[in-house]
Design an enzyme around this catalytic site. Structure first.
Site, PDB file in Angstrom:
ATOM      1  N   HIS A  13      86.162  32.245  62.496  1.00 18.22           N
ATOM      2  CA  HIS A  13      84.976  31.846  63.260  1.00 18.22           C
ATOM      3  C   HIS A  13      85.089  32.217  64.735  1.00 18.22           C
ATOM      4  O   HIS A  13      84.350  31.708  65.566  1.00 18.22           O
ATOM      5  CB  HIS A  13      84.715  30.342  63.093  1.00 18.22           C
ATOM      6  CG  HIS A  13      84.405  29.930  61.679  1.00 18.22           C
ATOM      7  ND1 HIS A  13      84.146  28.635  61.316  1.00 18.22           N
ATOM      8  CD2 HIS A  13      84.302  30.665  60.541  1.00 18.22           C
ATOM      9  CE1 HIS A  13      83.913  28.580  60.004  1.00 18.22           C
ATOM     10  NE2 HIS A  13      84.000  29.800  59.524  1.00 18.22           N
ATOM     11  N   ASP A  44      88.549  29.397  59.708  1.00 18.04           N
ATOM     12  CA  ASP A  44      87.887  28.646  60.772  1.00 18.04           C
ATOM     13  C   ASP A  44      88.152  29.351  62.107  1.00 18.04           C
ATOM     14  O   ASP A  44      88.405  30.551  62.126  1.00 18.04           O
ATOM     15  CB  ASP A  44      88.369  27.192  60.757  1.00 18.04           C
ATOM     16  CG  ASP A  44      87.269  26.241  61.212  1.00 18.04           C
ATOM     17  OD1 ASP A  44      86.795  26.415  62.343  1.00 18.04           O
ATOM     18  OD2 ASP A  44      86.891  25.341  60.442  1.00 18.04           O
TER      19      ASP A  44
END
Ligand SMILES: *[C@@H]1O[C@H](CO)[C@@H](O)[C@H](O)[C@H]1NC(C)=O
Ligand SMILES: *[C@@H]1O[C@H](CO)[C@@H](O)[C@H](O)[C@H]1NC(C)=O
Ligand SMILES: *[C@@H]1O[C@H](CO)[C@@H](O)[C@H](O)[C@H]1NC(C)=O
Ligand SMILES: *[C@@H]1O[C@H](CO)[C@@H](O)[C@H](O)[C@H]1NC(C)=O
Ligand SMILES: *[C@@H]1O[C@H](CO)[C@@H](O)[C@H](O)[C@H]1NC(C)=O
Ligand SMILES: *[C@@H]1O[C@H](CO)[C@@H](O)[C@H](O)[C@H]1NC(C)=O
Ligand SMILES: *[C@@H]1O[C@H](CO)[C@@H](O)[C@H](O)[C@H]1NC(C)=O
Ligand SMILES: *[C@@H]1O[C@H](CO)[C@@H](O)[C@H](O)[C@H]1NC(C)=O
Length: 401
Positions: free
Chosen positions: A242, A219
């Site tokens: 991310h 993430d």
């Protein structure tokens, strides 16, 4: 009275130390509170070790003078543990040399965090240890309230350094309602397909420095949530993951503003997003302003520069109304690298509160070889200017060469 109670504390401390020293008959440095002297061991269960950690902390936290809370080398199964302050004595230095391993069962946790420091002031947490969240089972499950590996809650003046974090169930580190916090020299890693394993998440906090971090997760490497003010992020190596994100913002009512965020000298490699600001559709009013991204290398990134005001992961949004989070004074300065999709620069702002004063200066992105033939910029509802080198061609004017 005050004097009497302070003497009492000192005596209690002294007696417990004498008892320990006598028990060990070792001339240890007398102010070290070693968890193994409180029944923690590498053979003990997670529950036994949790209690031992809490007991050692409580004893140390009552002591006047400089103390150390020590986890020696070795692998310790450890259930949830909360270190509560402020300490009546000086705050013990927390030294982790061993490996801490969480229970893999998500049901072993009821609180937001596995390891939490609550209301501790002058916290120093360091060591060559490893904090292993054992998140493999959790990632596959859709339940909410998964445990954060380390949470600093209401901590004033804290520093976490030199540790390794891995495989958290949820965020690896969360800093919430805290002030004057430095997180530095950490290695944080989880597989690239592990959900919600943000490296460091900051919210409701001010004066936070995140420096020299190596982060690869499934993430955001770093996410900056509502109520974050005066945050500096530097020397971060991010990827996979991310990217570095401001947000997501505007999920809830009455969120506090985000202001004065400076991201500089970072490297982001092989991530989906690079430098991102994300707000939910239909989000209630708030503001995020004075955000600078500077001297960042982005390599093989899918969306290198992106403002996304209709952020909706997994398509779970209940509205298509525009976001009311106002973004202003947003600077991207000296950003270079490669994009593996055409969408190298995406500035998609809210139609009801357009982005104001977005400045792009010296943007030098090129297509990641063999992935895409061409890169471009997409703008909507954004006011601002571009200066210096611009690749891809800007969609934002005026252009000052
Ligand atoms: C605790 O340590 C600090 C810095 O290392 C030192 O300045 C201070 O005098 C010490 N206090 C005691 C009570 O030993
Ligand atoms: C930091 O970690 C390294 C090993 O990873 C160790 O050699 C060093 O002593 C640690 N420093 C501190 C201050 O804990
Ligand atoms: C970070 O930790 C991972 C896994 O523990 C390891 O593979 C990697 O080499 C470490 N990186 C650094 C810079 O220490
Ligand atoms: C943020 O920094 C500014 C400038 O240093 C300072 O005036 C302000 O009080 C700080 N805000 C918070 C919430 O700490
Ligand atoms: C930039 O970050 C790198 C780590 O990625 C670090 O080694 C270097 O010293 C930093 N440079 C400056 C000028 O802070
Ligand atoms: C903007 O944020 C930076 C820190 O990133 C701070 O130094 C500066 O004072 C802020 N500017 C204003 C106008 O508050
Ligand atoms: C580029 O990133 C993609 C993921 O977005 C990855 O699959 C690929 O291996 C990377 N290529 C190189 C050469 O690193
Ligand atoms: C590349 O994108 C630009 C606009 O960003 C466009 O003018 C040009 O035709 C595109 N070239 C190709 C080969 O697609």
């Amino acid at each position: 009275m005050i004097v009497a109670s302070s003497i009492l504390f000192r005596l209690t401390c002294l007696f417990s130390l004498i008892a320990l020293i006598t028990a060990q008959t070792v001339a240890d440095s007398s102010d070290v509170f070693d968890v193994t002297k409180y029944s923690a061991s590498c053979d003990a269960t997670a529950d036994v070790n949790s209690k031992a950690f809490a007991d050692a902390w409580q004893a140390a936290c009552k002591c006047a003078g400089n103390t150390t809370f020590l986890v020696p080398e070795g692998t310790f199964q450890l259930g949830p543990v909360k270190f509560v302050g402020p300490c009546t004595g000086a705050t013990p230095k927390v030294q982790i040399l061993g490996t801490l391993v969480a229970p893999s069962d998500v049901k072993a946790f009821t609180d937001p965090a596995w390891i939490e420091f609550d209301s501790v002031h002058e916290l120093v947490m360091e060591g060559s240890g490893v904090i292993d969240g054992q998140g493999q089972e959790a990632w596959g499950q859709d339940c909410k309230d998964k445990a954060i590996s380390l949470r600093l809650f209401r901590v004033i003046n804290g520093k976490v350094s030199n540790l390794t974090f891995t495989k958290s169930k949820f965020f690896h580190i969360a800093v919430h309602k805290s002030q004057m916090i430095t997180v530095e020299n950490l290695n944080i890693s989880a597989p690239c397909d592990s959900k919600n394993t943000d490296g460091v998440h900051v919210s409701g906090s001010s004066d936070v420095i995140l420096n020299a971090l190596t982060i690869g997760t499934g993430d955001d490497c770093i996410s900056i949530g509502p109520g974050s003010v005066n945050i500096t992020i530097s020397g971060v190596k991010c990827g996979p993951g991310h990217g570095i994100s401001i947000g997501s913002l505007g999920k809830y009512k009455d969120e506090e503003n985000v202001a004065n965020i400076h991201v500089k000298n970072c490297t982001v490699t092989g991530t989906s997003n690079g430098l991102r600001i994300k707000t939910w559709p239909g989000s209630p009013p708030s503001e995020a302003f004075n955000i600078t991204f500077e001297d960042v290398a982005l390599n093989n990134v899918s969306y290198p520069i992106i403002i996304d005001q209709s952020y909706c992961p997994h398509g779970h949004c209940t509205t298509t109304e525009p976001s009311q989070v106002k973004l202003r004074d947003i600077f991207f300065n000296h950003i270079h690298g490669t994009s593996n999709t055409e969408a190298a620069v995406t500035l998609q702002c809210s139609e009801v509160v357009p982005c104001q004063n977005v400045k792009l200066q010296d943007i030098n992105l090129s297509p990641f070889p063999s992935f895409c033939p061409n890169i471009s910029s997409i703008c909507s509802h954004v006011l601002g200017a571009v200066l210096g080198i611009q690749s891809p061609d800007p969609c934002l004017g005026p252009h000052v060469p």
